[in-house]
Design a protein around this motif. Sequence first.
Motif, PDB file in Angstrom:
ATOM      1  N   LEU A  55       0.841  -1.195   0.000  1.00 60.43           N
ATOM      2  CA  LEU A  55       0.000   0.000   0.000  1.00 60.43           C
ATOM      3  C   LEU A  55       0.877   1.245   0.000  1.00 60.43           C
ATOM      4  O   LEU A  55       1.937   1.264   0.635  1.00 60.43           O
ATOM      5  CB  LEU A  55      -0.895   0.009   1.249  1.00 60.43           C
ATOM      6  N   ASN A  56       0.438   2.279  -0.687  1.00 63.98           N
ATOM      7  CA  ASN A  56       1.116   3.580  -0.665  1.00 63.98           C
ATOM      8  C   ASN A  56       2.585   3.452  -1.074  1.00 63.98           C
ATOM      9  O   ASN A  56       3.502   3.894  -0.364  1.00 63.98           O
ATOM     10  CB  ASN A  56       1.000   4.228   0.717  1.00 63.98           C
ATOM     11  N   LYS A  57       2.808   2.879  -2.196  1.00 64.26           N
ATOM     12  CA  LYS A  57       4.154   2.627  -2.699  1.00 64.26           C
ATOM     13  C   LYS A  57       4.987   3.907  -2.782  1.00 64.26           C
ATOM     14  O   LYS A  57       4.476   4.974  -3.117  1.00 64.26           O
ATOM     15  CB  LYS A  57       4.054   1.989  -4.081  1.00 64.26           C
ATOM     16  N   GLY A  58       6.264   3.792  -2.449  1.00 65.19           N
ATOM     17  CA  GLY A  58       7.207   4.885  -2.654  1.00 65.19           C
ATOM     18  C   GLY A  58       7.447   5.801  -1.476  1.00 65.19           C
ATOM     19  O   GLY A  58       8.183   6.785  -1.598  1.00 65.19           O
ATOM     20  N   GLN A  59       6.876   5.509  -0.319  1.00 68.36           N
ATOM     21  CA  GLN A  59       7.088   6.344   0.861  1.00 68.36           C
ATOM     22  C   GLN A  59       8.444   6.004   1.502  1.00 68.36           C
ATOM     23  O   GLN A  59       8.931   4.875   1.419  1.00 68.36           O
ATOM     24  CB  GLN A  59       5.970   6.134   1.878  1.00 68.36           C
ATOM     25  N   ASN A  60       9.037   6.988   2.154  1.00 72.42           N
ATOM     26  CA  ASN A  60      10.334   6.768   2.809  1.00 72.42           C
ATOM     27  C   ASN A  60      10.204   5.848   4.025  1.00 72.42           C
ATOM     28  O   ASN A  60      11.093   5.044   4.299  1.00 72.42           O
ATOM     29  CB  ASN A  60      10.950   8.099   3.254  1.00 72.42           C
ATOM     30  N   LYS A  61       9.104   5.989   4.745  1.00 69.94           N
ATOM     31  CA  LYS A  61       8.875   5.169   5.934  1.00 69.94           C
ATOM     32  C   LYS A  61       7.972   3.990   5.566  1.00 69.94           C
ATOM     33  O   LYS A  61       7.079   4.121   4.727  1.00 69.94           O
ATOM     34  CB  LYS A  61       8.234   5.998   7.045  1.00 69.94           C
ATOM     35  N   ALA A  62       8.213   2.854   6.219  1.00 65.39           N
ATOM     36  CA  ALA A  62       7.451   1.653   5.903  1.00 65.39           C
ATOM     37  C   ALA A  62       6.935   1.001   7.174  1.00 65.39           C
ATOM     38  O   ALA A  62       7.504   1.153   8.262  1.00 65.39           O
ATOM     39  CB  ALA A  62       8.314   0.659   5.126  1.00 65.39           C
ATOM     40  N   ILE A  63       5.848   0.260   7.008  1.00 67.08           N
ATOM     41  CA  ILE A  63       5.272  -0.558   8.076  1.00 67.08           C
ATOM     42  C   ILE A  63       5.137  -1.981   7.539  1.00 67.08           C
ATOM     43  O   ILE A  63       4.650  -2.184   6.423  1.00 67.08           O
ATOM     44  CB  ILE A  63       3.879  -0.050   8.496  1.00 67.08           C
ATOM     45  N   ILE A  64       5.580  -2.946   8.323  1.00 68.99           N
ATOM     46  CA  ILE A  64       5.291  -4.346   8.032  1.00 68.99           C
ATOM     47  C   ILE A  64       4.156  -4.778   8.944  1.00 68.99           C
ATOM     48  O   ILE A  64       4.227  -4.587  10.162  1.00 68.99           O
ATOM     49  CB  ILE A  64       6.503  -5.258   8.265  1.00 68.99           C
ATOM     50  N   TYR A  65       3.123  -5.359   8.366  1.00 68.18           N
ATOM     51  CA  TYR A  65       1.955  -5.782   9.130  1.00 68.18           C
ATOM     52  C   TYR A  65       1.837  -7.300   9.082  1.00 68.18           C
ATOM     53  O   TYR A  65       1.664  -7.891   8.007  1.00 68.18           O
ATOM     54  CB  TYR A  65       0.688  -5.141   8.552  1.00 68.18           C
ATOM     55  N   PHE A  66       1.947  -7.931  10.250  1.00 69.33           N
ATOM     56  CA  PHE A  66       1.745  -9.365  10.398  1.00 69.33           C
ATOM     57  C   PHE A  66       0.373  -9.583  11.020  1.00 69.33           C
ATOM     58  O   PHE A  66       0.131  -9.203  12.168  1.00 69.33           O
ATOM     59  CB  PHE A  66       2.831  -9.977  11.290  1.00 69.33           C
ATOM     60  N   GLY A  67      -0.536 -10.193  10.279  1.00 72.06           N
ATOM     61  CA  GLY A  67      -1.921 -10.291  10.709  1.00 72.06           C
ATOM     62  C   GLY A  67      -2.229 -11.488  11.578  1.00 72.06           C
ATOM     63  O   GLY A  67      -1.350 -12.258  11.985  1.00 72.06           O
ATOM     64  N   GLY A  68      -3.512 -11.661  11.856  1.00 76.36           N
ATOM     65  CA  GLY A  68      -3.990 -12.753  12.694  1.00 76.36           C
ATOM     66  C   GLY A  68      -4.052 -14.066  11.938  1.00 76.36           C
ATOM     67  O   GLY A  68      -3.882 -14.113  10.716  1.00 76.36           O
ATOM     68  N   ASN A  69      -4.354 -15.138  12.657  1.00 73.24           N
ATOM     69  CA  ASN A  69      -4.227 -16.469  12.054  1.00 73.24           C
ATOM     70  C   ASN A  69      -5.271 -16.752  10.977  1.00 73.24           C
ATOM     71  O   ASN A  69      -5.052 -17.593  10.114  1.00 73.24           O
ATOM     72  CB  ASN A  69      -4.249 -17.573  13.123  1.00 73.24           C
ATOM     73  N   ALA A  70      -6.408 -16.084  11.007  1.00 72.53           N
ATOM     74  CA  ALA A  70      -7.422 -16.297   9.967  1.00 72.53           C
ATOM     75  C   ALA A  70      -7.709 -15.003   9.210  1.00 72.53           C
ATOM     76  O   ALA A  70      -8.715 -14.904   8.507  1.00 72.53           O
ATOM     77  CB  ALA A  70      -8.709 -16.830  10.584  1.00 72.53           C
ATOM     78  N   GLU A  71      -6.816 -14.046   9.306  1.00 76.43           N
ATOM     79  CA  GLU A  71      -7.049 -12.735   8.709  1.00 76.43           C
ATOM     80  C   GLU A  71      -6.653 -12.738   7.238  1.00 76.43           C
ATOM     81  O   GLU A  71      -5.519 -13.106   6.898  1.00 76.43           O
ATOM     82  CB  GLU A  71      -6.258 -11.668   9.454  1.00 76.43           C
ATOM     83  N   ASN A  72      -7.548 -12.333   6.387  1.00 80.58           N
ATOM     84  CA  ASN A  72      -7.230 -12.124   4.985  1.00 80.58           C
ATOM     85  C   ASN A  72      -6.825 -10.659   4.835  1.00 80.58           C
ATOM     86  O   ASN A  72      -7.672  -9.776   4.895  1.00 80.58           O
ATOM     87  CB  ASN A  72      -8.418 -12.459   4.090  1.00 80.58           C
ATOM     88  N   VAL A  73      -5.543 -10.413   4.659  1.00 80.48           N
ATOM     89  CA  VAL A  73      -5.056  -9.032   4.678  1.00 80.48           C
ATOM     90  C   VAL A  73      -5.565  -8.222   3.496  1.00 80.48           C
ATOM     91  O   VAL A  73      -5.541  -6.985   3.543  1.00 80.48           O
ATOM     92  CB  VAL A  73      -3.518  -8.981   4.755  1.00 80.48           C
TER      93      VAL A  73
END
Length: 252
Positions: A55-73
């Motif tokens: 999401l939001n490609k090209g930003q200097n800052k990044a977030i890695i999101y690790f979801g829940g066990n049945a979560e469809n990201v």
Amino acid sequence: MNRMLLLIIVIYLAFGALLYLKQRSFIYFPTQAVAHKFDELTFDNAGVSTTSILLNKGQNKAIIYFGGNAENVAFTAPEIEQEFGAYSVYLVNYRGYGGSEGSPSEAELFSDALTLYDHLMLTHERVFVIGRSLGSGVASYVASQRPVEKLVLVTPFDSIQSIAQKQFPIYPMSILLKDKFNSVARAGNINSDILILAAENDTIVRRQHTDKLIVSLIDTTPEVVFIEDAGHNDISQYSTYYQSMRAFLNAR
């Protein structure tokens, strides 16, 4: 031997064998790939390819999101894109999830997570990590192995072993369980700034499991927010959820 006692022993051993053989089906609930409008990036680790929604490609800052066990990201993506427009966000599809290759296990998820983090550190000036439920165990591991500046843990637990032992008290889960996700054991190696978001009415990760993790974070003092009336699965529907995250991640 009394027949009733023998029957009880047989049932005990049979169910214990079932727990051992099928345990990963109780931990992981892989989601199917679904059509979506977002970019995807593929990362290879030891010959296995996993995908992350970008999401939001090209930003200097990044977030890695690790979801829940049945979560469809893919279903989580629209709200996260809106809430974190200043960050490039990588929503991880674990092995076996959302079109990623392979099958999930603790060791493989940890290895993939470090591979992704190390790659993104080469392409972004800052990389923050968010882990929700099962993902809190993955995120905690990354922060124990790498200098993660900011770490957000949503409905986190002390260990899956601890939760499983409460659910199956007559079995030695320390012996039976393959994937323990022992965040408490790694907490002493975490030096990140930490935000913990917990649900007041969480019946899956109960308060005692989150509290044990909080106490174990001896080298940092986490900011802890308990969201009133929220449950384990609907915590993100409360305004405090994203408000707290944004304030924490945007603070210097």
